[in-house]
Design a protein around this motif. Structure first.
Motif, PDB file in Angstrom:
ATOM      1  N   ASP A  56      36.898  13.709  20.676  1.00  0.00           N
ATOM      2  CA  ASP A  56      36.635  14.460  21.910  1.00  0.00           C
ATOM      3  C   ASP A  56      35.353  15.294  21.779  1.00  0.00           C
ATOM      4  O   ASP A  56      34.522  15.337  22.709  1.00  0.00           O
ATOM      5  CB  ASP A  56      37.813  15.372  22.241  1.00  0.00           C
ATOM      6  N   GLU A  57      35.229  15.958  20.622  1.00  0.00           N
ATOM      7  CA  GLU A  57      34.024  16.773  20.415  1.00  0.00           C
ATOM      8  C   GLU A  57      32.779  15.891  20.369  1.00  0.00           C
ATOM      9  O   GLU A  57      31.736  16.232  20.937  1.00  0.00           O
ATOM     10  CB  GLU A  57      34.143  17.579  19.116  1.00  0.00           C
ATOM     11  N   ASP A  58      32.893  14.745  19.704  1.00  0.00           N
ATOM     12  CA  ASP A  58      31.750  13.842  19.593  1.00  0.00           C
ATOM     13  C   ASP A  58      31.366  13.287  20.957  1.00  0.00           C
ATOM     14  O   ASP A  58      30.179  13.152  21.283  1.00  0.00           O
ATOM     15  CB  ASP A  58      32.084  12.700  18.632  1.00  0.00           C
ATOM     16  N   ALA A  59      32.355  12.980  21.767  1.00  0.00           N
ATOM     17  CA  ALA A  59      32.086  12.466  23.117  1.00  0.00           C
ATOM     18  C   ALA A  59      31.384  13.532  23.953  1.00  0.00           C
ATOM     19  O   ALA A  59      30.455  13.233  24.724  1.00  0.00           O
ATOM     20  CB  ALA A  59      33.391  12.036  23.780  1.00  0.00           C
ATOM     21  N   SER A  60      31.817  14.778  23.800  1.00  0.00           N
ATOM     22  CA  SER A  60      31.187  15.875  24.520  1.00  0.00           C
ATOM     23  C   SER A  60      29.740  16.075  24.064  1.00  0.00           C
ATOM     24  O   SER A  60      28.835  16.277  24.894  1.00  0.00           O
ATOM     25  CB  SER A  60      31.992  17.165  24.293  1.00  0.00           C
ATOM     26  N   LEU A  61      29.533  15.988  22.738  1.00  0.00           N
ATOM     27  CA  LEU A  61      28.177  16.137  22.200  1.00  0.00           C
ATOM     28  C   LEU A  61      27.275  14.980  22.620  1.00  0.00           C
ATOM     29  O   LEU A  61      26.064  15.159  22.827  1.00  0.00           O
ATOM     30  CB  LEU A  61      28.230  16.233  20.670  1.00  0.00           C
ATOM     31  N   GLN A  62      27.863  13.812  22.749  1.00  0.00           N
ATOM     32  CA  GLN A  62      27.087  12.638  23.176  1.00  0.00           C
ATOM     33  C   GLN A  62      26.553  12.845  24.592  1.00  0.00           C
ATOM     34  O   GLN A  62      25.390  12.537  24.894  1.00  0.00           O
ATOM     35  CB  GLN A  62      27.959  11.385  23.107  1.00  0.00           C
ATOM     36  N   LYS A  63      27.404  13.379  25.454  1.00  0.00           N
ATOM     37  CA  LYS A  63      26.966  13.673  26.821  1.00  0.00           C
ATOM     38  C   LYS A  63      25.879  14.762  26.813  1.00  0.00           C
ATOM     39  O   LYS A  63      24.882  14.679  27.537  1.00  0.00           O
ATOM     40  CB  LYS A  63      28.156  14.136  27.658  1.00  0.00           C
ATOM     41  N   LYS A  64      26.127  15.765  25.972  1.00  0.00           N
ATOM     42  CA  LYS A  64      25.154  16.857  25.885  1.00  0.00           C
ATOM     43  C   LYS A  64      23.821  16.360  25.342  1.00  0.00           C
ATOM     44  O   LYS A  64      22.742  16.763  25.804  1.00  0.00           O
ATOM     45  CB  LYS A  64      25.705  17.953  24.969  1.00  0.00           C
ATOM     46  N   GLU A  65      23.924  15.463  24.365  1.00  0.00           N
ATOM     47  CA  GLU A  65      22.717  14.866  23.771  1.00  0.00           C
ATOM     48  C   GLU A  65      21.903  14.138  24.834  1.00  0.00           C
ATOM     49  O   GLU A  65      20.653  14.268  24.912  1.00  0.00           O
ATOM     50  CB  GLU A  65      23.109  13.902  22.655  1.00  0.00           C
ATOM     51  N   ALA A  66      22.593  13.374  25.666  1.00  0.00           N
ATOM     52  CA  ALA A  66      21.904  12.633  26.737  1.00  0.00           C
ATOM     53  C   ALA A  66      21.241  13.595  27.715  1.00  0.00           C
ATOM     54  O   ALA A  66      20.107  13.368  28.179  1.00  0.00           O
ATOM     55  CB  ALA A  66      22.905  11.744  27.465  1.00  0.00           C
ATOM     56  N   GLY A  67      21.920  14.708  27.995  1.00  0.00           N
ATOM     57  CA  GLY A  67      21.353  15.689  28.908  1.00  0.00           C
ATOM     58  C   GLY A  67      20.130  16.381  28.331  1.00  0.00           C
ATOM     59  O   GLY A  67      19.124  16.584  29.033  1.00  0.00           O
ATOM     60  N   VAL A  68      20.204  16.744  27.044  1.00  0.00           N
ATOM     61  CA  VAL A  68      19.071  17.395  26.389  1.00  0.00           C
ATOM     62  C   VAL A  68      17.896  16.441  26.302  1.00  0.00           C
ATOM     63  O   VAL A  68      16.732  16.819  26.518  1.00  0.00           O
ATOM     64  CB  VAL A  68      19.471  17.898  24.985  1.00  0.00           C
ATOM     65  N   GLN A  69      18.180  15.190  25.986  1.00  0.00           N
ATOM     66  CA  GLN A  69      17.118  14.187  25.887  1.00  0.00           C
ATOM     67  C   GLN A  69      16.419  14.023  27.238  1.00  0.00           C
ATOM     68  O   GLN A  69      15.184  13.939  27.322  1.00  0.00           O
ATOM     69  CB  GLN A  69      17.724  12.848  25.434  1.00  0.00           C
ATOM     70  N   ALA A  70      17.218  14.028  28.282  1.00  0.00           N
ATOM     71  CA  ALA A  70      16.641  13.914  29.629  1.00  0.00           C
ATOM     72  C   ALA A  70      15.799  15.144  29.950  1.00  0.00           C
ATOM     73  O   ALA A  70      14.729  15.048  30.587  1.00  0.00           O
ATOM     74  CB  ALA A  70      17.758  13.750  30.650  1.00  0.00           C
ATOM     75  N   ALA A  75      10.453  17.729  30.631  1.00  0.00           N
ATOM     76  CA  ALA A  75       9.633  18.921  30.350  1.00  0.00           C
ATOM     77  C   ALA A  75       8.147  18.623  30.472  1.00  0.00           C
ATOM     78  O   ALA A  75       7.341  19.519  30.759  1.00  0.00           O
ATOM     79  CB  ALA A  75       9.960  19.453  28.958  1.00  0.00           C
ATOM     80  N   GLY A  76       7.760  17.407  30.252  1.00  0.00           N
ATOM     81  CA  GLY A  76       6.351  17.036  30.368  1.00  0.00           C
ATOM     82  C   GLY A  76       5.500  17.811  29.387  1.00  0.00           C
ATOM     83  O   GLY A  76       5.695  17.735  28.168  1.00  0.00           O
ATOM     84  N   ASN A  77       4.551  18.590  29.936  1.00  0.00           N
ATOM     85  CA  ASN A  77       3.631  19.357  29.097  1.00  0.00           C
ATOM     86  C   ASN A  77       4.155  20.742  28.723  1.00  0.00           C
ATOM     87  O   ASN A  77       3.438  21.534  28.109  1.00  0.00           O
ATOM     88  CB  ASN A  77       2.290  19.506  29.813  1.00  0.00           C
ATOM     89  N   ASP A  78       5.377  21.041  29.135  1.00  0.00           N
ATOM     90  CA  ASP A  78       5.980  22.336  28.781  1.00  0.00           C
ATOM     91  C   ASP A  78       6.470  22.245  27.335  1.00  0.00           C
ATOM     92  O   ASP A  78       7.640  21.965  27.057  1.00  0.00           O
ATOM     93  CB  ASP A  78       7.136  22.655  29.736  1.00  0.00           C
ATOM     94  N   PHE A  79       5.516  22.507  26.394  1.00  0.00           N
ATOM     95  CA  PHE A  79       5.812  22.285  24.974  1.00  0.00           C
ATOM     96  C   PHE A  79       6.880  23.252  24.439  1.00  0.00           C
ATOM     97  O   PHE A  79       7.684  22.889  23.591  1.00  0.00           O
ATOM     98  CB  PHE A  79       4.527  22.401  24.148  1.00  0.00           C
ATOM     99  N   ARG A  80       6.848  24.493  24.934  1.00  0.00           N
ATOM    100  CA  ARG A  80       7.863  25.445  24.463  1.00  0.00           C
ATOM    101  C   ARG A  80       9.277  24.984  24.841  1.00  0.00           C
ATOM    102  O   ARG A  80      10.194  25.036  24.042  1.00  0.00           O
ATOM    103  CB  ARG A  80       7.607  26.823  25.087  1.00  0.00           C
ATOM    104  N   ASN A  81       9.386  24.542  26.063  1.00  0.00           N
ATOM    105  CA  ASN A  81      10.694  24.037  26.526  1.00  0.00           C
ATOM    106  C   ASN A  81      11.086  22.792  25.733  1.00  0.00           C
ATOM    107  O   ASN A  81      12.238  22.644  25.312  1.00  0.00           O
ATOM    108  CB  ASN A  81      10.613  23.722  28.020  1.00  0.00           C
ATOM    109  N   ALA A  82      10.112  21.916  25.514  1.00  0.00           N
ATOM    110  CA  ALA A  82      10.381  20.691  24.767  1.00  0.00           C
ATOM    111  C   ALA A  82      10.777  21.010  23.332  1.00  0.00           C
ATOM    112  O   ALA A  82      11.681  20.391  22.750  1.00  0.00           O
ATOM    113  CB  ALA A  82       9.162  19.781  24.790  1.00  0.00           C
TER     114      ALA A  82
END
Length: 227
Positions: A56-70, A75-82
């Motif tokens: 369950d935790e891994d599945a939640s992290l997988q979704k979070k990972e996809a969101g962070v990757q997106a 972020a484009g040129n927003d290097f701090r955010n990236a």
């Protein structure tokens, strides 16, 4: 006496049937094995819960990972955010790697538990088969013995119907004192069982008690032939 001795022999034969011991041992072992199976079920339940929590935790992290990757891609040129998102992504990767190792350990543990469970269930099946076989065999042999005992009971009741209640009580009382023969005959001046001579004075008294008396030496019932 002959009927009662034969019934006693049949009772010992019934009690001594080896199937009884097999059935008893199978039931005792089943109780122990069933207790172990209950312990295994608890271990399996706990390991399954642990594995589910990891998944369950891994599945939640997988979704979070996809969101962070997106978010990084957006972020484009927003290097701090990236950069911030990248660090967050690294943390997710590390945690998912930890969970992967934990999953392997718990899965291995669960596999061992399931293997042990299979062994215990197989042992239970063997015990059930052994008990079933012994029970059928016991029924087969035991039924014949119990039939003979029932026939003896009917013969005994028929004979007791021909004697007085006083004789029946005396017979029952005497039979309790001996494991084997408890009725003798007066042969000359001696009991046919203990073979001890009866002194003349007592012998006359016994003869007057015909057809039934008691041996003064061994205390068995003594049948006296008036002739």
């Amino acid at each position: 006496q002959s009927i009662d001795l034969d019934t006693g022999r049949l009772e010992k034969q019934l009690d001594g049937l080896p199937q009884r011991q097999v059935i008893l041992q199978a039931r005792q072992k089943r109780e122990a094995v069933t207790g172990k199976l209950s312990q295994i079920a608890d271990l399996k339940k706990e390991a399954t819960k642990k594995l589910n929590r990891i998944n369950d935790e891994d599945a939640s992290l997988q979704k979070k990972e996809a969101g962070v990757q997106a978010a990084i891609e957006a972020a484009g040129n927003d290097f701090r955010n990236a950069e911030s998102r990248t660090k967050e992504l690294d943390g997710i990767f590390r945690r998912r790697n930890e969970l992967s190792g934990m999953r392997e350990e718990v899965s291995a543990e669960l596999s061992k538990i399931k293997a042990l469970e299979a062994q215990v269930n197989a042992a239970l099946e063997e015990l059930d088969a052994a008990e079933s076989k012994a029970t059928e065999s016991f029924k087969s042999e035991g039924t014949a013995i119990m039939k003979a005992m029932a026939e003896n009971k009917a013969k005994r009741e028929a004979i007791l119907g021909q004697v007085s209640s006083d004789v029946e009580r005396l017979y029952s009382k005497t039979s309790e004192l001996f494991d084997t023969v408890f009725i003798g005959k007066l042969e000359g001046s001696a009991c046919s069982v203990c073979r001890a001579k009866i002194e003349p004075g007592r012998l006359i008294s016994i003869m007057n008690e015909a057809p039934l008396s008691t041996c003064p030496n061994c205390k068995r019932l003594l049948i006296i032939d008036p002739e």
